[in-house]
Design a protein around this motif. Sequence first.
Motif, PDB file in Angstrom:
ATOM      1  N   LEU A 102      15.113 -21.766 110.463  1.00  0.00           N
ATOM      2  CA  LEU A 102      13.951 -22.587 110.126  1.00  0.00           C
ATOM      3  C   LEU A 102      14.190 -23.390 108.850  1.00  0.00           C
ATOM      4  CD1 LEU A 102      11.154 -19.929 110.786  1.00  0.00           C
ATOM      5  CD2 LEU A 102      11.888 -21.763 112.317  1.00  0.00           C
ATOM      6  N   SER A 103      15.426 -23.611 108.486  1.00  0.00           N
ATOM      7  CA  SER A 103      15.763 -24.251 107.217  1.00  0.00           C
ATOM      8  C   SER A 103      15.318 -25.712 107.174  1.00  0.00           C
ATOM      9  CB  SER A 103      17.276 -24.177 106.986  1.00  0.00           C
ATOM     10  OG  SER A 103      17.724 -22.849 106.953  1.00  0.00           O
ATOM     11  N   TYR A 104      15.038 -26.156 105.965  1.00  0.00           N
ATOM     12  CA  TYR A 104      14.739 -27.560 105.672  1.00  0.00           C
ATOM     13  C   TYR A 104      13.594 -28.091 106.533  1.00  0.00           C
ATOM     14  CZ  TYR A 104      19.195 -26.993 103.341  1.00  0.00           C
ATOM     15  OH  TYR A 104      20.198 -26.527 102.542  1.00  0.00           O
ATOM     16  N   ASN A 105      12.478 -27.380 106.461  1.00  0.00           N
ATOM     17  CA  ASN A 105      11.236 -27.822 107.058  1.00  0.00           C
ATOM     18  C   ASN A 105      10.174 -27.887 105.963  1.00  0.00           C
ATOM     19  OD1 ASN A 105      11.271 -28.174 110.171  1.00  0.00           O
ATOM     20  ND2 ASN A 105      12.557 -26.368 109.835  1.00  0.00           N
ATOM     21  N   LEU A 106       8.934 -27.897 106.350  1.00  0.00           N
ATOM     22  CA  LEU A 106       7.829 -27.985 105.385  1.00  0.00           C
ATOM     23  C   LEU A 106       6.958 -26.734 105.433  1.00  0.00           C
ATOM     24  CD1 LEU A 106       6.768 -31.703 106.081  1.00  0.00           C
ATOM     25  CD2 LEU A 106       8.351 -30.847 104.338  1.00  0.00           C
ATOM     26  N   LEU A 107       7.561 -25.604 105.742  1.00  0.00           N
ATOM     27  CA  LEU A 107       6.816 -24.352 105.813  1.00  0.00           C
ATOM     28  C   LEU A 107       6.328 -23.966 104.424  1.00  0.00           C
ATOM     29  CD1 LEU A 107       9.230 -22.420 108.203  1.00  0.00           C
ATOM     30  CD2 LEU A 107       7.164 -23.703 108.803  1.00  0.00           C
ATOM     31  N   ASP A 108       5.106 -23.502 104.343  1.00  0.00           N
ATOM     32  CA  ASP A 108       4.550 -23.137 103.033  1.00  0.00           C
ATOM     33  C   ASP A 108       3.723 -21.874 103.167  1.00  0.00           C
ATOM     34  OD1 ASP A 108       2.324 -24.027 104.390  1.00  0.00           O
ATOM     35  OD2 ASP A 108       2.054 -25.841 103.205  1.00  0.00           O
ATOM     36  N   GLY A 109       3.113 -21.499 102.045  1.00  0.00           N
ATOM     37  CA  GLY A 109       2.280 -20.304 102.030  1.00  0.00           C
ATOM     38  C   GLY A 109       3.105 -19.042 101.910  1.00  0.00           C
ATOM     39  N   PHE A 124      18.638 -14.756 109.861  1.00  0.00           N
ATOM     40  CA  PHE A 124      17.360 -15.400 109.607  1.00  0.00           C
ATOM     41  C   PHE A 124      17.552 -16.375 108.444  1.00  0.00           C
ATOM     42  CE2 PHE A 124      12.567 -14.518 108.728  1.00  0.00           C
ATOM     43  CZ  PHE A 124      12.264 -15.747 109.299  1.00  0.00           C
ATOM     44  N   TYR A 125      17.352 -17.694 108.732  1.00  0.00           N
ATOM     45  CA  TYR A 125      17.569 -18.736 107.730  1.00  0.00           C
ATOM     46  C   TYR A 125      16.249 -19.437 107.416  1.00  0.00           C
ATOM     47  CZ  TYR A 125      22.440 -18.117 109.138  1.00  0.00           C
ATOM     48  OH  TYR A 125      23.677 -17.594 109.424  1.00  0.00           O
ATOM     49  N   LEU A 126      15.896 -19.491 106.133  1.00  0.00           N
ATOM     50  CA  LEU A 126      14.659 -20.122 105.668  1.00  0.00           C
ATOM     51  C   LEU A 126      14.929 -21.098 104.526  1.00  0.00           C
ATOM     52  CD1 LEU A 126      12.423 -16.923 105.591  1.00  0.00           C
ATOM     53  CD2 LEU A 126      12.115 -18.857 107.142  1.00  0.00           C
ATOM     54  N   VAL A 127      16.125 -21.624 104.424  1.00  0.00           N
ATOM     55  CA  VAL A 127      16.558 -22.430 103.282  1.00  0.00           C
ATOM     56  C   VAL A 127      15.706 -23.696 103.154  1.00  0.00           C
ATOM     57  CG1 VAL A 127      18.546 -23.576 102.216  1.00  0.00           C
ATOM     58  CG2 VAL A 127      18.879 -21.585 103.713  1.00  0.00           C
ATOM     59  N   GLY A 128      15.357 -24.045 101.905  1.00  0.00           N
ATOM     60  CA  GLY A 128      14.763 -25.343 101.620  1.00  0.00           C
ATOM     61  C   GLY A 128      13.380 -25.567 102.172  1.00  0.00           C
ATOM     62  N   ASN A 129      12.497 -24.559 102.109  1.00  0.00           N
ATOM     63  CA  ASN A 129      11.098 -24.731 102.477  1.00  0.00           C
ATOM     64  C   ASN A 129      10.229 -24.602 101.227  1.00  0.00           C
ATOM     65  OD1 ASN A 129      10.622 -24.970 105.575  1.00  0.00           O
ATOM     66  ND2 ASN A 129      12.274 -23.473 105.392  1.00  0.00           N
ATOM     67  N   ARG A 130       8.951 -24.324 101.428  1.00  0.00           N
ATOM     68  CA  ARG A 130       8.030 -24.230 100.289  1.00  0.00           C
ATOM     69  C   ARG A 130       7.309 -22.887 100.289  1.00  0.00           C
ATOM     70  NH1 ARG A 130       5.082 -30.127 101.277  1.00  0.00           N
ATOM     71  NH2 ARG A 130       6.967 -31.423 101.124  1.00  0.00           N
ATOM     72  N   LEU A 131       7.987 -21.871 100.737  1.00  0.00           N
ATOM     73  CA  LEU A 131       7.379 -20.552 100.866  1.00  0.00           C
ATOM     74  C   LEU A 131       7.116 -19.952  99.488  1.00  0.00           C
ATOM     75  CD1 LEU A 131       9.601 -19.302 103.798  1.00  0.00           C
ATOM     76  CD2 LEU A 131       7.213 -20.044 103.931  1.00  0.00           C
ATOM     77  N   THR A 132       5.981 -19.303  99.351  1.00  0.00           N
ATOM     78  CA  THR A 132       5.563 -18.753  98.061  1.00  0.00           C
ATOM     79  C   THR A 132       5.274 -17.259  98.211  1.00  0.00           C
ATOM     80  OG1 THR A 132       3.255 -19.317  98.527  1.00  0.00           O
ATOM     81  CG2 THR A 132       4.567 -20.953  97.353  1.00  0.00           C
ATOM     82  N   GLY A 133       4.871 -16.673  97.099  1.00  0.00           N
ATOM     83  CA  GLY A 133       4.498 -15.261  97.112  1.00  0.00           C
ATOM     84  C   GLY A 133       5.708 -14.354  97.040  1.00  0.00           C
ATOM     85  N   SER A 134       5.504 -13.109  97.347  1.00  0.00           N
ATOM     86  CA  SER A 134       6.560 -12.099  97.260  1.00  0.00           C
ATOM     87  C   SER A 134       7.424 -12.133  98.520  1.00  0.00           C
ATOM     88  CB  SER A 134       5.953 -10.709  97.095  1.00  0.00           C
ATOM     89  OG  SER A 134       5.167 -10.644  95.925  1.00  0.00           O
ATOM     90  N   LEU A 135       8.633 -11.640  98.366  1.00  0.00           N
ATOM     91  CA  LEU A 135       9.507 -11.491  99.517  1.00  0.00           C
ATOM     92  C   LEU A 135       8.925 -10.455 100.471  1.00  0.00           C
ATOM     93  CD1 LEU A 135      13.038 -11.498  97.871  1.00  0.00           C
ATOM     94  CD2 LEU A 135      12.131 -13.222  99.413  1.00  0.00           C
ATOM     95  N   PRO A 136       9.138 -10.643 101.770  1.00  0.00           N
ATOM     96  CA  PRO A 136       8.551  -9.704 102.739  1.00  0.00           C
ATOM     97  C   PRO A 136       9.303  -8.378 102.760  1.00  0.00           C
ATOM     98  CG  PRO A 136       9.933 -11.295 103.861  1.00  0.00           C
ATOM     99  CD  PRO A 136       9.890 -11.727 102.424  1.00  0.00           C
ATOM    100  N   ASP A 137       8.685  -7.407 103.377  1.00  0.00           N
ATOM    101  CA  ASP A 137       9.336  -6.123 103.628  1.00  0.00           C
ATOM    102  C   ASP A 137      10.253  -6.304 104.838  1.00  0.00           C
ATOM    103  OD1 ASP A 137      10.145  -3.576 104.063  1.00  0.00           O
ATOM    104  OD2 ASP A 137       8.140  -2.718 104.346  1.00  0.00           O
ATOM    105  N   LEU A 138      11.540  -6.297 104.584  1.00  0.00           N
ATOM    106  CA  LEU A 138      12.520  -6.561 105.632  1.00  0.00           C
ATOM    107  C   LEU A 138      13.032  -5.293 106.301  1.00  0.00           C
ATOM    108  CD1 LEU A 138      14.637  -9.280 103.753  1.00  0.00           C
ATOM    109  CD2 LEU A 138      12.799  -9.655 105.403  1.00  0.00           C
ATOM    110  N   SER A 139      12.503  -4.153 105.915  1.00  0.00           N
ATOM    111  CA  SER A 139      13.031  -2.889 106.431  1.00  0.00           C
ATOM    112  C   SER A 139      12.802  -2.738 107.929  1.00  0.00           C
ATOM    113  CB  SER A 139      12.404  -1.712 105.685  1.00  0.00           C
ATOM    114  OG  SER A 139      10.985  -1.719 105.834  1.00  0.00           O
ATOM    115  N   THR A 140      11.821  -3.468 108.477  1.00  0.00           N
ATOM    116  CA  THR A 140      11.571  -3.368 109.920  1.00  0.00           C
ATOM    117  C   THR A 140      12.640  -4.095 110.734  1.00  0.00           C
ATOM    118  OG1 THR A 140      10.144  -5.323 109.823  1.00  0.00           O
ATOM    119  CG2 THR A 140       9.091  -3.163 109.561  1.00  0.00           C
TER     120      THR A 140
END
Length: 1059
Positions: A495-502, A517-533
């Motif tokens: 999902l890299s280089y999109n306009l995802l936010d929140g 899982f690729y999320l490079v270059g978006n506008r995501l905020t807040g804490s990192l998710p729990d990736l243990s699942t």
Amino acid sequence: MRMRVLLAVLVFLCSKTHLHAVSEGTGNDRHQVRQCIEAERVALLNFKQGLVDPSNYLSSWTNSSNQDCCTWTTIRCDNQTNHVIMLDFTDTGFYEIGGVIGPSLVELQYLEHLDFSWNHFTQIPKFLGSFKRLTYLGLISQISGTIPSQLGNLTKLQFLSLGSASEGSSQLIVDNLEWLSHLPSLTSFELYGANFTKAGFQSFQMPPSLSALQLSLCQFPEVNTSSLSHINSSDSLKTLSMVGNSIRSSTINWLLNSSSDLVDLTLSANYVIGIVTPFSLGKLAKLEHLDLDLSQMIADNLEWLAHLPSLTTFSLSSANFTKAGIQSFKLPPSLSSLELWGCQFPQVDSVLPLSFPNSSNFLTSLSMYDSPIHPSAIAWFLNSSSNLVNLTIESCSIDGSLPNSFQKLNSLERFDLLSNRRLGNQIPKSLGNLTNLHTFDLGGNNLNRTLQDLLESLSGCLRNSLKFLYLEDNQLGGMILDDDGTFPSVQVLDLSYNLLDGPFPSSLSRFPNLVAFYLVGNRLTGSLPDLSTMSSLRVFDASYNKFNGTLTESIGQLHNLARLDISSNSLVGIVSEVHFLNLLYLKHLDLSSNSLTFRFNSNWLPSFQLTGLCLGSCKLGPEFPKWLRNQFNLSRLDISNSGISDAIPNWFSNISLKLQYLDLSSNLINSTLPNFPLMSGAFHVNLSFNQFHGPVPLSLSNAMKLYLSNNTFSGFTSFLCGTTDAATSVLDLSNNLLFGSLPDCWGNLKYLGVLKLDNNELSGVIPSSIALLNQLTYLNLRHNNFSGSVPPLLKNCTNLQVLQAGENNWKGEIPTWIGESLMNLVFLGGHGRSSYTTTEFIIWKGVEYKFEEILGLLRIIDLSSNRLIGEIPKELKNLAELVQLNLSRNYLSGAIPKNIGMLNNLESLDLSHNKLCGKIPESLAQVSTLDYLDLSCNRLSGRIPTSTQLQSFNASSYRGNLELCGQPLTLVCPGDETFKGAPNSNEDYVEDGGESLDMSWLRLGIGVGFAVGFCGVCGNLLLYTSWRLAYFRFLDDLGDWLYVIIAVKWTTFKRRFSR
């Protein structure tokens, strides 16, 4: 009986011992030092004398240290006879070997393989025809002249390639190819850059065993092919390749008819002269592979394609299809792969009978690249085969949404729909029924819907079959939501280089089996998710977002994680060994550009072995991180700006062996630099902005780009002179404490392109070996104490683009070779800070500016503030693109060159503070681009030439020249008349060439004329009432008329826009 048996055993043992001894003796013979034939060694050395070897590639060819020519570079000998059987120059690297192929090679009569291709030889010597054992001859170079007929004596030759691979760079004339038919063993013939005469083409007879013919970048004459003999046909020819030729259609068709057994045919990028007629391809019944370029033709009839029953792969380029052409496009029965490059397709009517005649059960791969196509034409192609496995539509400018025509493509496994910037947002519903589609690439399509909507449109069976989903480089917005619509098989999601936010959801059960899982270059905020699942996750890249808070400890539970990149976010807090608790397979870790602080137990050793570690701008110091001491597989290490003030530990040499990228810059490391080993060809080593002192170690010569600026290094002689084959292309030693003369070993850095030695204490003259830096493009010697003249050897550095040499003690004249040899020069400078990337700080028109990106467009010479003497060289006129010339604050004398006006692009000229004399050249007045001029503080004399440019400058541009006169100076030139009563003023005079005009009479005339005109008009209006009334009535009528016209026009204007 026993005695006989005993004797037999003894005889057997003795014989075995004897055989063992013989075998040992033979083995010793095999291990003896092999020596080449003396006569052949001498011949090779004589041959070397006629070569030009700029990189010293043939350094092993010597008469001293190693006399066994069988071990020399490019040479191979027979294992039994020691005769030279191979001479191959094709792997000489970046530098080409040139010169003369000397006759001393005749001594090598046992040669079987001779290849001088991809170098700089210009002639084919006749004596090559004497190598009767030759089976391979390659000579693709800068060949000119003719091909000697003696090559026809090479009866054992199997492979032959001749000519020049650079179009227009040679004049290889082919006037006789009759000798070619005398090569009975020849199976492959390649000819590049040849110019055929009529006689040469008519003599073109194919050898009986020829199976592959390649003709590239050749020019063919106009020949009546009907008169050519059938003797040129060949039943053995299987492969024909014609690329980039200048040729007629009739000649191509004649070559196509030379063999009916062609299996592989390439006709690409040819320029067809004269009337373009269709190629005769329908008779090639055995053709299996066809690469066809139709750039000069209208594709209005491809019916012949169906007549190629053996064709399996077809690549078509630059075809401009008509509707009739696409209707005639019938696929061959065996075609399995179809590629379309740069084609133009019309809109296809749905009523046209296109589907059934064109369908194929064999076509499994369909690819379209850079081919603008209407969705209706895509629908037709989708119906061409029900067995498609791979479908690619890339950069095809699809205007609209994809057609809903995927119902029959149940075999489709991969669909790449890339870089179609005008593609509509709708995903065809029929895609959801594809049970075998595992890869769907929608990258680079400017999709501007929400991610949630897009995922919901991927419904049906597709959700269960998809394994790889690429959505990068779009404009998908909204938040990443978790709901019941799962994709249980998706392993890779980009999902890299999109306009995802929140904020990121607390968990992501929608993709339970993600591996990457690729999320490079978006506008995501807040804490990192729990990736243990995500227990299967191996790659997680969320760099360049706006995540904040601390690094979640759940990362330590991802026991399969191999790559973790959360760089360039706003994370804070402490990182400890808990975060890496179970990461046994971690290979790459990048947490750089965050505000993280690393605190590990001093005895902690990670259980993983990293290949890449990037922790720049994190807090690691003040001690050098000890937990790195067991990381033996590192190829990339970046711990720059991490607060380390400790010395580099001894164990660092154990982890540097495989490093290709090392960045320790912007720390406070205060020590000598240890001689730690580096991998040969390490492309980036940055140790700048520290407190390293002492000499530069020899081991750093393995680095291609070496940045050592802003330290306190005092010497680099051992680094420069201790190796003969350094890989360094960039060397930055600026802002150190280097002193004394430069070492004279610069020939060891033959690949050096950038050299920065500015802001040191170097002195003496520039050594002669600097001239060996043939690849040098950037040289900065500013702010040292170099003496002598501007080094004349720099004229050999013909690739030089930027030369910073100011603030030294240069003396002597400005060399004339600057305008003759350095034709690539962009910047010849004295003042200013500089960077060898895309930024340059320079004095421009008297003010320091920062130039970025456009540096390549500037042409600047700045040698100000030196001790240069003599005259300004007239050769500077050759630098026609020169924009700025600054030679101020030197000791230049003589006159300004009369031809300086030939610098038509000159914008800034500063010759101030010299000893220039004579008149200002009249040609300078012709430089209309000049907008900065400073000729002050010289000994110039005479009248300032009259022009719009030169008179527009302030008088300060000419001050300090006591004998200079004329505008804009107040000093009047001798012979100019002055107005009476104002002997010290010239404000009532202007110059017209050499004459002075009295302007006071003009001003008096203007005053009298105004008074007469005013009284003549206004006086009559005051005296005569009838005139006055008529005049004001006229003004009233004129005002009314204008009002009506404006009102009508305005009403019309408003009505048009209200519609």
